[in-house]
Write an enzyme that holds these catalytic residues in place. Structure first.
Site, PDB file in Angstrom:
ATOM      1  CB  SER A 157      -0.883  -0.006   1.257  1.00  0.00           C
ATOM      2  OG  SER A 157      -1.440   1.274   1.469  1.00  0.00           O
ATOM      3  CE1 TYR A 169      -6.227   4.487  -2.333  1.00  0.00           C
ATOM      4  CE2 TYR A 169      -4.721   4.223  -0.492  1.00  0.00           C
ATOM      5  CZ  TYR A 169      -5.904   3.900  -1.122  1.00  0.00           C
ATOM      6  OH  TYR A 169      -6.774   3.009  -0.543  1.00  0.00           O
ATOM      7  CB  THR A 189      -6.805   1.932  -5.127  1.00  0.00           C
ATOM      8  OG1 THR A 189      -5.884   0.864  -4.856  1.00  0.00           O
ATOM      9  CG2 THR A 189      -8.108   1.676  -4.401  1.00  0.00           C
ATOM     10  CE  LYS A 210      -7.278  -3.547  -3.679  1.00  0.00           C
ATOM     11  NZ  LYS A 210      -7.857  -2.558  -2.772  1.00  0.00           N
ATOM     12  CG  HIS A 234     -11.018  -0.033  -0.434  1.00  0.00           C
ATOM     13  ND1 HIS A 234     -10.365   0.825  -1.284  1.00  0.00           N
ATOM     14  CD2 HIS A 234     -10.252  -0.059   0.683  1.00  0.00           C
ATOM     15  CE1 HIS A 234      -9.279   1.299  -0.702  1.00  0.00           C
ATOM     16  NE2 HIS A 234      -9.179   0.766   0.497  1.00  0.00           N
TER      17      HIS A 234
HETATM   18  C1  LIG Z   1      -7.045  -2.512   7.257  1.00  0.00           C
HETATM   19  C2  LIG Z   1      -7.152  -2.416   5.756  1.00  0.00           C
HETATM   20  C3  LIG Z   1      -6.429  -1.441   5.078  1.00  0.00           C
HETATM   21  C4  LIG Z   1      -6.521  -1.357   3.693  1.00  0.00           C
HETATM   22  N1  LIG Z   1      -5.739  -0.455   3.004  1.00  0.00           N
HETATM   23  C5  LIG Z   1      -5.786  -0.407   1.660  1.00  0.00           C
HETATM   24  C6  LIG Z   1      -4.940   0.476   0.943  1.00  0.00           C
HETATM   25  O1  LIG Z   1      -4.120   1.187   1.507  1.00  0.00           O
HETATM   26  N2  LIG Z   1      -5.061   0.492  -0.422  1.00  0.00           N
HETATM   27  C7  LIG Z   1      -5.946  -0.298  -1.094  1.00  0.00           C
HETATM   28  O2  LIG Z   1      -6.019  -0.247  -2.323  1.00  0.00           O
HETATM   29  N3  LIG Z   1      -6.735  -1.161  -0.430  1.00  0.00           N
HETATM   30  C8  LIG Z   1      -6.670  -1.244   0.920  1.00  0.00           C
HETATM   31  N4  LIG Z   1      -7.470  -2.128   1.595  1.00  0.00           N
HETATM   32  C9  LIG Z   1      -8.364  -3.015   0.842  1.00  0.00           C
HETATM   33  C10 LIG Z   1      -7.684  -4.328   0.505  1.00  0.00           C
HETATM   34  O3  LIG Z   1      -6.634  -4.133  -0.395  1.00  0.00           O
HETATM   35  C11 LIG Z   1      -8.681  -5.327  -0.109  1.00  0.00           C
HETATM   36  O4  LIG Z   1      -9.359  -4.718  -1.165  1.00  0.00           O
HETATM   37  C12 LIG Z   1      -9.691  -5.812   0.945  1.00  0.00           C
HETATM   38  O5  LIG Z   1      -9.056  -6.010   2.177  1.00  0.00           O
HETATM   39  C13 LIG Z   1     -10.324  -7.124   0.487  1.00  0.00           C
HETATM   40  O6  LIG Z   1     -11.274  -7.544   1.398  1.00  0.00           O
HETATM   41  P1  LIG Z   1     -10.974  -8.631   2.547  1.00  0.00           P
HETATM   42  O7  LIG Z   1     -10.277  -7.886   3.644  1.00  0.00           O
HETATM   43  O8  LIG Z   1     -12.314  -9.092   2.934  1.00  0.00           O
HETATM   44  O9  LIG Z   1     -10.081  -9.692   1.944  1.00  0.00           O
HETATM   45  C14 LIG Z   1      -7.373  -2.239   2.972  1.00  0.00           C
HETATM   46  C15 LIG Z   1      -8.093  -3.216   3.677  1.00  0.00           C
HETATM   47  C16 LIG Z   1      -7.981  -3.315   5.054  1.00  0.00           C
HETATM   48  C17 LIG Z   1      -8.732  -4.401   5.770  1.00  0.00           C
END
Ligand SMILES: Cc1cc2nc3c(=O)[nH]c(=O)nc-3n(C[C@H](O)[C@H](O)[C@H](O)COP(=O)(O)O)c2cc1C
Length: 395
Positions: free
Chosen positions: A116, A139, A165, A263, A287
């Site tokens: 990330s 981002y 994203t 994404k 997300h």
């Molecule tokens: C705590 C947390 C932080 C996240 N931070 C980002 C991020 O910085 N950038 C991003 O594109 N997605 C982020 N996501 C989304 C994840 O990349 C992913 O799309 C998502 O966790 C998928 O769902 P799941 O947790 O049920 O597997 C984050 C998800 C979580 C749980």
């Protein structure tokens, strides 16, 4: 071996859900809820997981299956597993080893890690930790100057793809974060912090690790020209000022000159647009239910997107993956691979790198067993004929 490492290695930890209570005991409530929670009423967060129950298997029985081939190919890389580790911002808050531990665990397992932008570790250190492919999630925080510098560093460090994203024009409202005083804890004065301190102090082990790690880090990969690394406290405001539009994506493509994954696609229309803009792959994603609430579960959106893409580029999906059966269902519905977010992040919060290793191993054995029970020897042989799908899903 620490107590938490012993706990995740225990025979009582048999599925991803078993990490959740261990993680809850290891980190303050504000950190746990940041990881566990979703936007607003958490409708999409719940649906992401629940819909997997609506898809059932159609196994081939009485078939001799000698082995199970779990390999897949994404962006030209051969992966030993059909799941990648998703970008999870602030991983270093869950455990000091954060992004470095997750990247190392992914590489060891033969899969890819997506870092990330909101990472507490330098992207060069994360790349160096992994023996597998590493992609950089982008981002545009801090503006184009900061993004350009980040892209140049990612290229120099050996990152193989950018994952852009597109579903975050503003940060989603995660109500648990407000109740837990995340804003006050990150940027408030001492008096504003006081009401929220008991939940932090109730996890002295985490507090000690956090302080020894240097406390709240800056974002070492978002270096704003003339101002230096962005403080964690500026993330939400900066996200709102730096929407990734299709025009911005074109700019990113010109600067990066390498493969781009989009994404956050949930419709056939956006999938077609991503193809027109030169994406090498897309991830069908909401997300993890953390942005716009009440959008469909990612699995439900997958068939429409797969149909629109018509084999032109790779389709990945993420959201709600907690078991190997979930991964197999997504592949049967046309996903080349999936991203796991919370599935490994619970492990990270529970026991650092040992927790991530164990989470990956659980999913790997799930996959191996499920394929054999389905009467199928290879992921590449899976298709729609292995599942029943609700009649109202667009195919
Ligand atoms: C705590 C947390 C932080 C996240 N931070 C980002 C991020 O910085 N950038 C991003 O594109 N997605 C982020 N996501 C989304 C994840 O990349 C992913 O799309 C998502 O966790 C998928 O769902 P799941 O947790 O049920 O597997 C984050 C998800 C979580 C749980």
């Amino acid at each position: 071996m620490s107590r938490s490492q012993r706990r995740v290695a225990s025979p009582r930890v048999v599925c991803i859900a078993d990490f959740r209570p261990i993680a809850y005991r290891q980190v303050p409530k504000s950190v746990f809820d940041y990881l566990d929670g979703g936007a607003e009423g958490e409708v999409t967060l719940r649906e992401n997981c629940r819909v997997f129950e609506d898809v059932t298997f159609r196994p081939r029985h009485a078939v001799a299956v000698s082995g199970s081939d779990l390999h897949t190919r994404v962006l030209g890389f051969d992966l030993s597993l059909p799941f990648l580790l998703a970008p999870v911002g602030y991983s270093r808050m869950m455990h000091p080893s954060g992004e470095v531990a997750a990247a190392r665990a992914a590489g060891k397992a033969g899969t890819a890690y997506i870092l990330s932008t909101i990472s507490g570790h330098k992207l060069e250190d994360v790349k160096a930790a992994s023996s597998g492919p590493v992609f950089y999630q982008l981002y545009l925080m801090g503006g184009r100057g900061a993004a350009e510098a980040g892209i140049a560093r990612a290229r120099a460090a050996g990152f193989s793809a950018l994952v852009v994203t597109i579903d975050t024009p503003v940060a989603g409202i995660r109500e648990r974060d407000f109740r837990n005083g995340m804003k006050e804890l990150l940027s408030g004065g001492p008096l504003q912090k006081i009401p929220f301190l008991p939940q932090i102090l109730s996890r002295p082990g985490w507090v000690a690790r956090f302080l020894m790690d240097g406390g709240l880090p800056m974002l070492p990969n978002v270096v704003v020209p003339g101002r230096g690394p962005m403080p964690l406290t500026d993330v939400a405001a900066s996200l709102a000022e730096s929407t990734v539009t299709w025009a911005a994506l074109r700019w990113v493509r010109e600067v990066w000159q390498g493969p781009i994954v989009v994404k956050g696609v949930l419709t056939g229309e956006d999938a077609r647009r991503a193809i027109d803009e030169g994406a090498a792959a897309i991830s069908v994603s909401n997300h993890g239910g953390r942005q716009l609430d009440c959008v469909p579960a990612a699995l439900c959106a997958l068939p429409e997107v797969v149909k629109a893409v018509n084999g032109q580029i790779e389709v990945w999906m993420d959201g709600g993956i907690r078991r190997g059966t979930d991964i197999i269902k997504a592949i049967c519905l046309g996903a080349r691979a999936v991203l796991c977010g919370r599935a490994y992040a619970y492990g990270l919060a529970a026991a650092g790198e040992a927790g991530v290793n164990r989470a990956i191993e659980i999913l790997r054995t799930d996959l191996d067993r499920t394929l054999k029970l389905l009467g199928c020897s290879s992921l590449s042989a899976l298709d729609r004929s292995y599942v029943n799908v609700p009649k109202n899903w667009e195919i």
